[in-house]
Design a protein around this motif. Structure first.
Motif, PDB file in Angstrom:
ATOM      1  N   ALA A 185      34.714 -53.127 -37.913  1.00  0.00           N
ATOM      2  CA  ALA A 185      35.033 -54.170 -36.902  1.00  0.00           C
ATOM      3  C   ALA A 185      36.339 -54.157 -36.400  1.00  0.00           C
ATOM      4  N   ASN A 186      37.405 -53.785 -37.165  1.00  0.00           N
ATOM      5  CA  ASN A 186      38.722 -53.985 -36.936  1.00  0.00           C
ATOM      6  C   ASN A 186      39.048 -52.680 -35.965  1.00  0.00           C
ATOM      7  N   GLY A 187      38.270 -51.646 -36.232  1.00  0.00           N
ATOM      8  CA  GLY A 187      38.372 -50.313 -34.997  1.00  0.00           C
ATOM      9  C   GLY A 187      37.825 -50.561 -34.031  1.00  0.00           C
ATOM     10  N   PHE A 188      36.770 -51.277 -34.064  1.00  0.00           N
ATOM     11  CA  PHE A 188      36.006 -51.638 -32.835  1.00  0.00           C
ATOM     12  C   PHE A 188      37.131 -52.333 -31.865  1.00  0.00           C
ATOM     13  N   ARG A 189      37.751 -53.445 -32.309  1.00  0.00           N
ATOM     14  CA  ARG A 189      38.341 -54.409 -31.904  1.00  0.00           C
ATOM     15  C   ARG A 189      39.895 -53.558 -31.181  1.00  0.00           C
ATOM     16  N   ARG A 190      40.191 -52.493 -32.000  1.00  0.00           N
ATOM     17  CA  ARG A 190      41.484 -52.024 -31.697  1.00  0.00           C
ATOM     18  C   ARG A 190      41.080 -50.838 -30.322  1.00  0.00           C
ATOM     19  N   LEU A 191      39.674 -50.448 -30.346  1.00  0.00           N
ATOM     20  CA  LEU A 191      39.405 -49.755 -29.148  1.00  0.00           C
ATOM     21  C   LEU A 191      39.210 -50.477 -28.032  1.00  0.00           C
ATOM     22  N   ALA A 192      38.953 -52.007 -28.130  1.00  0.00           N
ATOM     23  CA  ALA A 192      38.865 -52.819 -26.964  1.00  0.00           C
ATOM     24  C   ALA A 192      40.195 -52.882 -26.311  1.00  0.00           C
ATOM     25  N   GLU A 193      41.207 -52.912 -27.341  1.00  0.00           N
ATOM     26  CA  GLU A 193      42.569 -53.046 -26.800  1.00  0.00           C
ATOM     27  C   GLU A 193      42.923 -51.909 -25.810  1.00  0.00           C
ATOM     28  N   VAL A 194      42.633 -50.952 -26.393  1.00  0.00           N
ATOM     29  CA  VAL A 194      42.579 -49.404 -25.878  1.00  0.00           C
ATOM     30  C   VAL A 194      42.262 -49.494 -24.192  1.00  0.00           C
ATOM     31  N   ALA A 195      40.916 -49.957 -24.247  1.00  0.00           N
ATOM     32  CA  ALA A 195      40.099 -50.289 -23.131  1.00  0.00           C
ATOM     33  C   ALA A 195      40.902 -51.134 -22.040  1.00  0.00           C
ATOM     34  N   ARG A 196      41.497 -52.126 -22.484  1.00  0.00           N
ATOM     35  CA  ARG A 196      42.014 -53.258 -21.817  1.00  0.00           C
ATOM     36  C   ARG A 196      43.462 -52.877 -21.137  1.00  0.00           C
ATOM     37  N   SER A 197      44.185 -51.987 -21.987  1.00  0.00           N
ATOM     38  CA  SER A 197      45.374 -51.734 -21.491  1.00  0.00           C
ATOM     39  C   SER A 197      45.466 -50.365 -20.730  1.00  0.00           C
ATOM     40  N   CYS A 198      44.466 -49.750 -20.484  1.00  0.00           N
ATOM     41  CA  CYS A 198      44.341 -48.596 -19.620  1.00  0.00           C
ATOM     42  C   CYS A 198      43.686 -48.757 -18.500  1.00  0.00           C
ATOM     43  N   ALA A 199      44.034 -47.891 -17.460  1.00  0.00           N
ATOM     44  CA  ALA A 199      43.367 -47.608 -16.254  1.00  0.00           C
ATOM     45  C   ALA A 199      42.257 -46.614 -16.662  1.00  0.00           C
ATOM     46  N   CYS A 200      41.105 -46.985 -15.972  1.00  0.00           N
ATOM     47  CA  CYS A 200      40.015 -46.409 -16.413  1.00  0.00           C
ATOM     48  C   CYS A 200      39.221 -45.660 -15.509  1.00  0.00           C
ATOM     49  N   TYR A 201      38.791 -44.378 -15.679  1.00  0.00           N
ATOM     50  CA  TYR A 201      37.893 -43.651 -14.300  1.00  0.00           C
ATOM     51  C   TYR A 201      37.089 -42.844 -14.916  1.00  0.00           C
ATOM     52  N   ARG A 202      36.141 -42.531 -13.948  1.00  0.00           N
ATOM     53  CA  ARG A 202      34.987 -41.357 -14.161  1.00  0.00           C
ATOM     54  C   ARG A 202      35.615 -40.094 -13.299  1.00  0.00           C
ATOM     55  N   LEU A 203      35.380 -38.986 -13.608  1.00  0.00           N
ATOM     56  CA  LEU A 203      35.787 -37.729 -12.673  1.00  0.00           C
ATOM     57  C   LEU A 203      34.693 -36.976 -13.065  1.00  0.00           C
ATOM     58  N   VAL A 204      34.169 -36.533 -11.649  1.00  0.00           N
ATOM     59  CA  VAL A 204      32.968 -35.462 -11.661  1.00  0.00           C
ATOM     60  C   VAL A 204      34.054 -34.300 -10.992  1.00  0.00           C
TER      61      VAL A 204
END
Lengths: 289, 100
Positions: free
Chosen positions: A242-261
């Motif tokens: 669970a702690n790892g999941f919460r850390r990944l959530a922090e990554v998702a919140r702090s990043c600009a996120c895109y899909r590239l094709v």
């Protein structure tokens, strides 16, 4: 006659390799250059050539045989794959993601995607454009700080990428050629002498997908989809729970996120560089004075 | 074993091994038991947020009715369908509950 490479430490895995030809040992020393260490290696891989009517190549770790193959390139690819696998298995203190990554101004552009999505070719092109090289396969996040420890393994380019990046064809001794016939392993300093990134923090998540003939497009990705993608990309989330999941959530919140094709590598590279510039400008504008 | 019998007075709660994070109105759920991940968007995220092991489904329907102008019948039908799906996915379990 056997020749042994120097000792290497890749994340938490240390090893050396013993091979039957000097040129092959030198080639391995070259592709593992960023991991050189003065400490004695704990683990010893070996490639042995068994002389018979048709030669056989065997790969072993600490004396235990892993594979026997008629083709030297199959044996060599298996050796590199096995080393990478052991790096992942022994470096569990990091939160490990299946992603390539490049770095600019201390911020990492994570490229999480399944095999065959074009992440290695894209990161190679980004590094060629001036970004720092973090990895083409495994992003190692420190769970406490979320800093990324680079894992700058040699970039593994399969034949499908050779046409796009012909300048990265390794120059190898004639005796080594049969071992690298089906894969190019590009030591990062061959792309740029100052290619290696230092520790950095996640700044962008861009998930690439190569599609033959597709025009390069980029679109924003929701943070929830980004988090789901990061979870699915994690090699060892079960160890961090669970702690790892919460850390990944922090990554998702702090990043600009895109899909590239993309279908064209240069277009894809240009789009990613534009994203970086756009976000850096936005940060500058939004910064309190 | 998955239970599928529930009604308006049933009180449900997320299974204990689940961890969730709210992200811009969506909810991402991680199952620490099997490593699976689930994303709930929009109204589904709102329903999930109300599944706290204290409210009955009837109370949740009333709350949603005030949030979405769809009428009680539609909200009740949609909520029951969604709850059934969450139970099938193994994300919700029945609890003794207590209305707030």
């Amino acid at each position: 006659m056997h020749y042994q490479t120097g000792a290497f430490m890749a994340l938490d895995f240390d090893f050396a390799v013993r091979v039957p030809e000097l040129a092959l040992a030198e080639h391995l020393d070259s592709i593992f250059l960023p991991f050189g260490t003065s400490q004695k290696a704990t683990h010893l891989y070996s490639i042995d050539k068994e002389d018979s009517q048709s030669p056989l190549y065997s790969v072993a770790l600490d004396g235990s045989r892993l594979l026997t193959a008629r083709r030297p390139d199959v044996a060599f690819s298996h050796l590199l794959w096995h080393i990478n696998r052991n790096v992942i298995e022994t470096s569990g203190r990091y939160l490990l993601l299946h992603a390539a990554a490049a770095e600019v101004s201390g911020r990492a552009i994570l490229l999480p995607a399944p095999a065959g999505s074009g992440k290695t070719t894209l990161v190679a092109a980004l590094v060629r454009s001036g970004l720092g090289y973090v990895t083409d396969e495994v992003v190692a996040l420190r769970p406490g700080s979320l800093d990324i420890r680079p894992y700058p393994k040699a970039l593994t380019l399969d034949p499908g990428s050779w046409e796009d990046l012909p300048m990265m064809r390794p120059t190898v001794d004639r005796g080594v050629e049969p071992f690298v016939a089906s894969q190019w392993n590009v030591e990062p300093s061959r792309i740029r002498t100052d290619a290696l990134a230092t520790e950095c923090r996640p700044g962008f998540v861009v998930t690439p997908r190569y599609e033959l003939g597709a025009r390069a497009t980029v679109e924003e990705m929701s943070r929830s989809s980004t988090l789901a993608l990061l979870v699915e990309s994690a090699f060892n989330l079960e160890a961090h729970g669970a702690n790892g999941f919460r850390r990944l959530a922090e990554v998702a919140r702090s990043c600009a996120c895109y899909r590239l094709v993309f279908g064209d590598l240069q277009e894809a590279c240009r789009l990613v560089l534009e994203l970086i510039t756009h976000n850096q400008l936005a940060t500058e504008v939004g910064r309190p004075r | 074993m998955t239970f599928l019998r529930f009604d308006g007075i049933s009180v449900l709660a997320p299974r204990q091994s689940l961890v969730s994070e709210e992200m811009d109105g969506d909810v991402v759920i991680f199952d620490d038991d099997d490593g699976s991940v689930h994303v709930l968007n929009g109204p589904a995220a709102a329903v999930w947020g109300l599944m706290d092991g204290r409210r009955s489904i009837d109370v949740i329907v009333e709350t949603l009715e005030s949030l979405y102008e769809k009428g009680r019948v539609v909200v009740r039908r949609d909520t029951f369908e969604f709850v059934r799906e969450l139970i099938v996915r193994g994300l919700l379990v029945e609890t003794p509950g207590q209305d707030p």
